[in-house]
Design a protein around this motif. Structure first.
Motif, PDB file in Angstrom:
ATOM      1  N   UNK A 193       0.855  -1.190   0.000  1.00 26.90           N
ATOM      2  CA  UNK A 193       0.000   0.000   0.000  1.00 26.90           C
ATOM      3  C   UNK A 193       0.890   1.239   0.000  1.00 26.90           C
ATOM      4  N   UNK A 213      -8.819  -0.763   3.745  1.00 24.62           N
ATOM      5  CA  UNK A 213      -8.265  -1.663   2.732  1.00 24.62           C
ATOM      6  C   UNK A 213      -7.178  -2.544   3.357  1.00 24.62           C
ATOM      7  N   UNK A 269       6.213 -11.452  -4.362  1.00 25.06           N
ATOM      8  CA  UNK A 269       5.869 -12.848  -4.666  1.00 25.06           C
ATOM      9  C   UNK A 269       5.804 -13.696  -3.398  1.00 25.06           C
ATOM     10  N   UNK A 276      -1.578 -15.754  -1.354  1.00 28.33           N
ATOM     11  CA  UNK A 276      -2.465 -16.250  -2.406  1.00 28.33           C
ATOM     12  C   UNK A 276      -2.236 -17.752  -2.633  1.00 28.33           C
ATOM     13  N   UNK A 277      -0.949 -18.152  -2.726  1.00 27.20           N
ATOM     14  CA  UNK A 277      -0.668 -19.572  -2.999  1.00 27.20           C
ATOM     15  C   UNK A 277      -1.147 -20.469  -1.863  1.00 27.20           C
ATOM     16  N   UNK A 280      -4.894 -20.713  -1.932  1.00 24.37           N
ATOM     17  CA  UNK A 280      -5.419 -21.650  -2.930  1.00 24.37           C
ATOM     18  C   UNK A 280      -5.338 -23.072  -2.407  1.00 24.37           C
ATOM     19  N   UNK A 287      -8.989 -12.375  -2.848  1.00 23.09           N
ATOM     20  CA  UNK A 287      -9.057 -11.470  -4.004  1.00 23.09           C
ATOM     21  C   UNK A 287      -8.251 -10.180  -3.834  1.00 23.09           C
ATOM     22  N   UNK A 288      -8.229  -9.618  -2.631  1.00 25.10           N
ATOM     23  CA  UNK A 288      -7.495  -8.360  -2.456  1.00 25.10           C
ATOM     24  C   UNK A 288      -5.998  -8.589  -2.551  1.00 25.10           C
ATOM     25  N   UNK A 290      -4.580 -10.930  -4.224  1.00 23.27           N
ATOM     26  CA  UNK A 290      -4.300 -11.175  -5.644  1.00 23.27           C
ATOM     27  C   UNK A 290      -4.193  -9.859  -6.405  1.00 23.27           C
ATOM     28  N   UNK A 291      -5.111  -8.943  -6.115  1.00 23.55           N
ATOM     29  CA  UNK A 291      -5.112  -7.653  -6.823  1.00 23.55           C
ATOM     30  C   UNK A 291      -3.833  -6.879  -6.529  1.00 23.55           C
ATOM     31  N   UNK A 293      -0.975  -8.034  -5.436  1.00 25.30           N
ATOM     32  CA  UNK A 293       0.153  -8.762  -6.027  1.00 25.30           C
ATOM     33  C   UNK A 293       0.307  -8.371  -7.497  1.00 25.30           C
ATOM     34  N   UNK A 294      -0.813  -8.417  -8.248  1.00 26.08           N
ATOM     35  CA  UNK A 294      -0.758  -8.098  -9.683  1.00 26.08           C
ATOM     36  C   UNK A 294      -0.343  -6.641  -9.904  1.00 26.08           C
ATOM     37  N   UNK A 295      -0.810  -5.738  -9.062  1.00 23.17           N
ATOM     38  CA  UNK A 295      -0.457  -4.327  -9.248  1.00 23.17           C
ATOM     39  C   UNK A 295       1.039  -4.103  -9.035  1.00 23.17           C
ATOM     40  N   UNK A 297       3.401  -6.374  -9.355  1.00 19.47           N
ATOM     41  CA  UNK A 297       4.104  -6.977 -10.496  1.00 19.47           C
ATOM     42  C   UNK A 297       4.010  -6.059 -11.714  1.00 19.47           C
TER      43      UNK A 297
ATOM     44  N   UNK B 197       0.265   1.362 -11.659  1.00 23.32           N
ATOM     45  CA  UNK B 197       1.444   0.580 -12.056  1.00 23.32           C
ATOM     46  C   UNK B 197       2.419   1.394 -12.894  1.00 23.32           C
ATOM     47  N   UNK B 212      -0.134 -14.148 -11.115  1.00 20.84           N
ATOM     48  CA  UNK B 212       0.045 -12.743 -10.744  1.00 20.84           C
ATOM     49  C   UNK B 212      -0.091 -11.807 -11.939  1.00 20.84           C
ATOM     50  N   UNK B 217      -6.681  -9.370 -12.877  1.00 23.19           N
ATOM     51  CA  UNK B 217      -7.234  -8.230 -12.142  1.00 23.19           C
ATOM     52  C   UNK B 217      -8.125  -7.401 -13.064  1.00 23.19           C
TER      53      UNK B 217
END
Lengths: 306, 306
Positions: A193, A213, A269, A276-277, A280, A287-288, A290-291, A293-295, A297, B197, B212, B217
């Protein structure tokens, strides 16, 4: 007793310099930074700040030079665990290797190369100022525990005792996942954040919508921990509010924000990605995380754009 | 010739004014006097997908706009719309006013300042300003127009025909909301992710290979947006995920305005895009945790400037 510290950045240096003060422990410091290694061998490894110490570990950038050890302490950034243990595992064939790294998954990576792995979580922090010299910012506890049944608790106690005698308070517990997950949840819920917004820890926490958040991320992490039967040793929410106080870490820029500002790969990661891993695996939606993490990356990917 | 005012001479306003000046009597309202002077003295050069220099009238003084204006296109940024509409209050009595801002709510901002017949529009074309008197026409995608208040589809079609005769792509609808919502959900998703990003809208936004990858997303954000549209009684005209895939497959690396604003540390259109979507979601009782997160993060990033 012989201990090799694998990865002598800030945290590794805190362990190596302090442990080297003990008469009954021979300390090896392995790091790829040749300038750092040369400076340590020439002048010793100097800590200043929360403690002033000059230790004299034997430093090397050559993994083959490390003799058989009773313990390894792996302190690299999490993305370097695989390469570090692949190069040094020979030294721990008859001993145990402990991780004091950030994030989730380091133990599993170590266990692919070493027979006896110790799970560790450490709170001290610092900064490499120049070769051979580390600023010790924060003192803090370390917790060790067996990764699996191959490690007797007594071995964890032996390592914790050495650290404690060296001025790095440590203790051994049968299940060290509690402190590990508390720290991971804290880091995964606050560091990204700060990295995405550019705000210090205190400013993140004083914005109610952003603090909510953070709580959403914490709740996901707690749910994943609970699904695995992990009992957190303290509530990450309390740590977060505590750290937001002006006298604690209000103005602290999360390490991930520092990484992003310097365009260095982050440990996301192993933080959000780890949650996340494991989520699963336990069937817990995240979901948060994951979001986020993707941002992060995505932020890292933006640096390689022309 | 039709008397047209184009208020706001950013890239969209410039593209409209330049092309329309070939078939209509155009006056441009700028914010800065030197901008108006440059346009009056040099004309407006349009390069890229069109190539000509348009002669047009220009002023920075709203009181010098022709009172017999028939069509006023308000093409300023959403953040500038309220003060612009306020200066037009009680003026341009014979004009039909058309908004073309991103997001939702522009029509109501204007409606509060006068009883002009209103058309609403969304545009997918893009351009780059190379100076006060030069705009490059980059993406020649369409502008969509629909009735809003005291106008009909026939009115929308008349304006569409005028714009089309000027050399731009345009389509008239009997109800613009399905198109407007497609663009709203697309922009809230793509602009928000890009702003956080620092990635331009490129192939990363459609990647779904790794856990990821950003594509997951983006798709989840689109799904949340679709749920809000459905709850608001709108069937989106285009699927924003497909819009995203198509745009990234073209190989363009489009820099959304929100990303440019964040990098220049300017206020973004967050409130009228992401804020509008989140408020609609709350109004209709739809949970949009990922859009809430995106909105809060960009808002906090804006706060980090100070």
């Amino acid at each position: 007793m012989r201990i090799a510290v694998v990865g002598c950045g800030a945290v590794g240096s805190l362990f190596a310099a302090n442990l080297a003060l003990l008469d009954d422990v021979e300390v090896w410091a392995f790091d790829l930074n040749e300038l750092h290694v040369a400076a340590i061998n020439r002048d010793g490894l100097r800590l200043t700040g929360a403690g002033d110490v000059v230790g004299h570990p034997r430093a090397t950038a050559d993994p083959a030079a490390i003799p058989p050890c009773d313990f390894g302490i792996v302190a690299t950034k999490a993305m370097h665990t695989e390469a570090a243990i692949a190069a040094t595992a020979h030294a721990f064939a008859a001993g145990c290797v402990a991780t004091v790294q950030n994030g989730l998954g380091n133990e599993e990576t170590l266990a692919a190369h070493a027979a006896r792995v110790i799970r560790g979580t450490t709170f001290p922090a610092g900064k490499l100022l120049e070769p051979g010299h580390v600023q010790w910012d924060v003192q803090g506890d370390t917790t060790f525990g067996p990764f699996d049944a191959s490690v007797p608790l007594a071995e964890c106690e032996r390592l914790a005792d050495a650290c404690t005698r060296a001025g790095m308070p440590a203790h051994a517990v049968a299940d060290a996942r509690g402190p590990q997950w508390r720290k991971v949840i804290f880091n995964a819920s606050t560091n990204p954040i700060g990295a995405l917004t550019g705000l210090t820890h205190g400013r993140v926490c004083e914005r109610p919508d952003l603090r909510a958040l953070v709580s959403g991320l914490v709740a996901e992490g707690k749910a994943v921990a609970a699904a695995q039967g992990i009992e957190l040793d303290a509530d990450p929410e309390e740590l977060i509010d505590h750290a937001a106080r002006p006298e604690v870490a209000y103005d602290h820029k999360a390490s991930m924000l520092q990484d992003v500002e310097a365009r260095r790969p982050t440990e996301v990661d192993f933080l959000n990605g780890g949650i996340v891993r494991f989520g699963r695996e336990s069937g817990v939606p995240t979901p948060l995380n994951e979001a986020i993490w993707a941002l992060i990356k995505g932020v890292e990917a933006s640096w390689t754009q022309s | 010739m039709t008397k047209v005012v184009v208020a706001g001479a950013g890239s969209i306003g410039s593209l409209l004014a330049g092309h329309l000046a070939r078939v209509a009597d155009v006056t441009v309202l700028t914010r800065r006097e030197e901008h108006a002077t440059a346009l009056r003295e040099n004309g407006l050069r349009v390069s890229g997908r069109s190539d000509f220099t348009a002669q047009l009238a220009a002023t920075a003084d709203p009181f010098r706009l022709p009172e017999d204006t028939e069509l006023a296109i308000l093409a300023c940024k959403g953040t500038d719309l309220e003060p612009l509409a306020a200066t037009l209050e009680g003026r341009l009595p014979g004009a039909t006013v058309m908004t073309i801002q991103n997001g939702l709510g522009a029509e109501d901002v204007v409606a509060a300042h006068g009883d002009w017949p209103l058309l609403s529009a969304v545009t997918f074309m893009s351009g780059t300003r190379h100076g006060d008197d030069h705009v490059e026409y980059v993406l020649d995608t369409a502008t969509w127009i629909g009735p809003y208040r005291e106008t009909t589809e026939a009115d929308a079609r008349r304006v569409a025909e005028l714009i089309e005769s000027a050399g731009l792509k345009v389509e008239a609808f009997h109800d613009l909301r399905p198109a407007q919502w497609s663009k709203l959900v697309f922009n809230a998703t793509v602009n928000g992710v890009a702003a956080l990003t620092c990635l331009p809208h490129d192939f990363h936004f459609a990647e779904t290979e790794r856990l990821s990858d950003l594509g997951h997303l983006v798709r989840d954000l689109v799904d949340e947006g679709r749920a809000v549209a459905i709850a608001a009684g709108v069937q989106m005209h285009d699927d924003p995920w497909e819009m995203n895939v198509l745009a990234t497959e073209r190989g363009d690396r489009h820099f959304p305005s929100m990303l440019e604003d964040v990098e220049a540390r300017r206020p973004t259109e967050l409130e009228s895009i992401n804020g509008a979507l989140v408020r609609e979601a709350r109004r209709h009782g739809v949970a949009v945790p990922l859009h809430e997160a995106l909105y809060r993060l960009v808002k906090a990033r804006e706060a980090s400037y100070s």
